[in-house]
Design a protein around this motif. Structure first.
Motif, PDB file in Angstrom:
ATOM      1  N   THR A 144     -27.969  21.000  16.108  1.00 51.09           N
ATOM      2  CA  THR A 144     -28.407  20.572  14.788  1.00 51.09           C
ATOM      3  C   THR A 144     -27.250  19.848  14.085  1.00 51.09           C
ATOM      4  O   THR A 144     -26.090  19.951  14.510  1.00 51.09           O
ATOM      5  CB  THR A 144     -28.823  21.783  13.925  1.00 51.09           C
ATOM      6  OG1 THR A 144     -27.658  22.583  13.660  1.00 51.09           O
ATOM      7  CG2 THR A 144     -29.897  22.617  14.606  1.00 51.09           C
ATOM      8  N   LYS A 145     -27.579  19.168  13.012  1.00 47.82           N
ATOM      9  CA  LYS A 145     -26.544  18.480  12.230  1.00 47.82           C
ATOM     10  C   LYS A 145     -25.504  19.482  11.726  1.00 47.82           C
ATOM     11  O   LYS A 145     -24.309  19.214  11.772  1.00 47.82           O
ATOM     12  CB  LYS A 145     -27.180  17.726  11.065  1.00 47.82           C
ATOM     13  CG  LYS A 145     -26.194  16.937  10.263  1.00 47.82           C
ATOM     14  CD  LYS A 145     -26.847  16.159   9.145  1.00 47.82           C
ATOM     15  CE  LYS A 145     -25.766  15.401   8.381  1.00 47.82           C
ATOM     16  NZ  LYS A 145     -26.313  14.590   7.313  1.00 47.82           N
ATOM     17  N   GLN A 161     -24.669  22.375  13.083  1.00 50.71           N
ATOM     18  CA  GLN A 161     -23.857  22.832  14.209  1.00 50.71           C
ATOM     19  C   GLN A 161     -22.789  21.803  14.581  1.00 50.71           C
ATOM     20  O   GLN A 161     -21.686  22.159  14.981  1.00 50.71           O
ATOM     21  CB  GLN A 161     -24.738  23.130  15.420  1.00 50.71           C
ATOM     22  CG  GLN A 161     -25.589  24.375  15.260  1.00 50.71           C
ATOM     23  CD  GLN A 161     -26.573  24.546  16.396  1.00 50.71           C
ATOM     24  OE1 GLN A 161     -27.200  23.580  16.848  1.00 50.71           O
ATOM     25  NE2 GLN A 161     -26.710  25.774  16.865  1.00 50.71           N
TER      26      GLN A 161
END
Length: 192
Positions: free
Chosen positions: A103-104, A106
């Motif tokens: 994800t962004k 992460q």
């Protein structure tokens, strides 16, 4: 100056988020954390090590720019391993599909995986045994190929999943094998 290990476990066990915040609030310190939760304070490198690190990153990044097979990271990038350790290899690479699956959020924090490929360049003050243990930790957490470059001995230790470590004396090049297809690292500048 060698790396220092600080055990705070009897006082506080830092969560991943707390460790990330500690690093964010102390940007002048390079911190890692082993699987036991001990903090490792890494000293800055000297000129020759820094020069060699840049050369290694340039070569891996140039190959990746041409092939677009993943993402390359420098020694400032933190990775959180399945074991709970938080490490920052000198050079690392993550395969594209694994990077794209994050994800962004992460991608913005310590990356929650172990790189597919790592390079550690042994600094004059680094402990060989501790760095070898770190290389083994990478493999145990999913790294597929790792190179420990020892400029002083002019040796490279090659770590692969499911295989014994291999030592090469004064190699002029290293192959990225099937992990980094068609990548060949030129070591001539490293041995200078």
């Amino acid at each position: 100056m060698t790396a220092l290990t600080l055990n705070l476990n009897s006082v506080i066990k830092l969560t991943r988020e707390q460790f990330y915040q500690l690093c964010e609030e102390n940007p002048d310190l390079k911190l890692e954390r082993n699987a036991q939760g001990e903090l490792i304070i890494m000293p800055p490198t000297g000129g020759e090590t820094g020069r060699s690190n840049v050369n290694l990153i340039l070569q891996v990044a140039s190959w990746n720019e041409q092939n677009q097979l993943g993402q390359v990271f420098d020694s400032s990038t933190g990775f959180t391993f399945p074991s709970g350790a938080d490490r920052s290899p000198d050079v690392s690479w993550v395969e594209k599909s694994r990077w794209d699956a994050l994800t962004k959020e992460q991608k913005e924090k310590f990356i929650p995986l172990c790189p597919d490929f790592v390079i550690e360049l042994l600094s004059p003050n680094d402990s060989l045994k501790k760095t070898q243990n770190k290389m083994q930790e990478y493999i145990e957490n999913g790294c597929r190929l790792g190179w420990l470059i020892n400029r002083k001995k002019q040796e490279v230790e090659i770590y692969r999943q499911g295989q014994e470590m291999e030592v090469l004396e004064l190699p002029q090049t290293l192959s990225g094998e099937n992990i980094l297809p068609a990548f060949v690292l030129n070591l001539q500048r490293i041995w200078e």
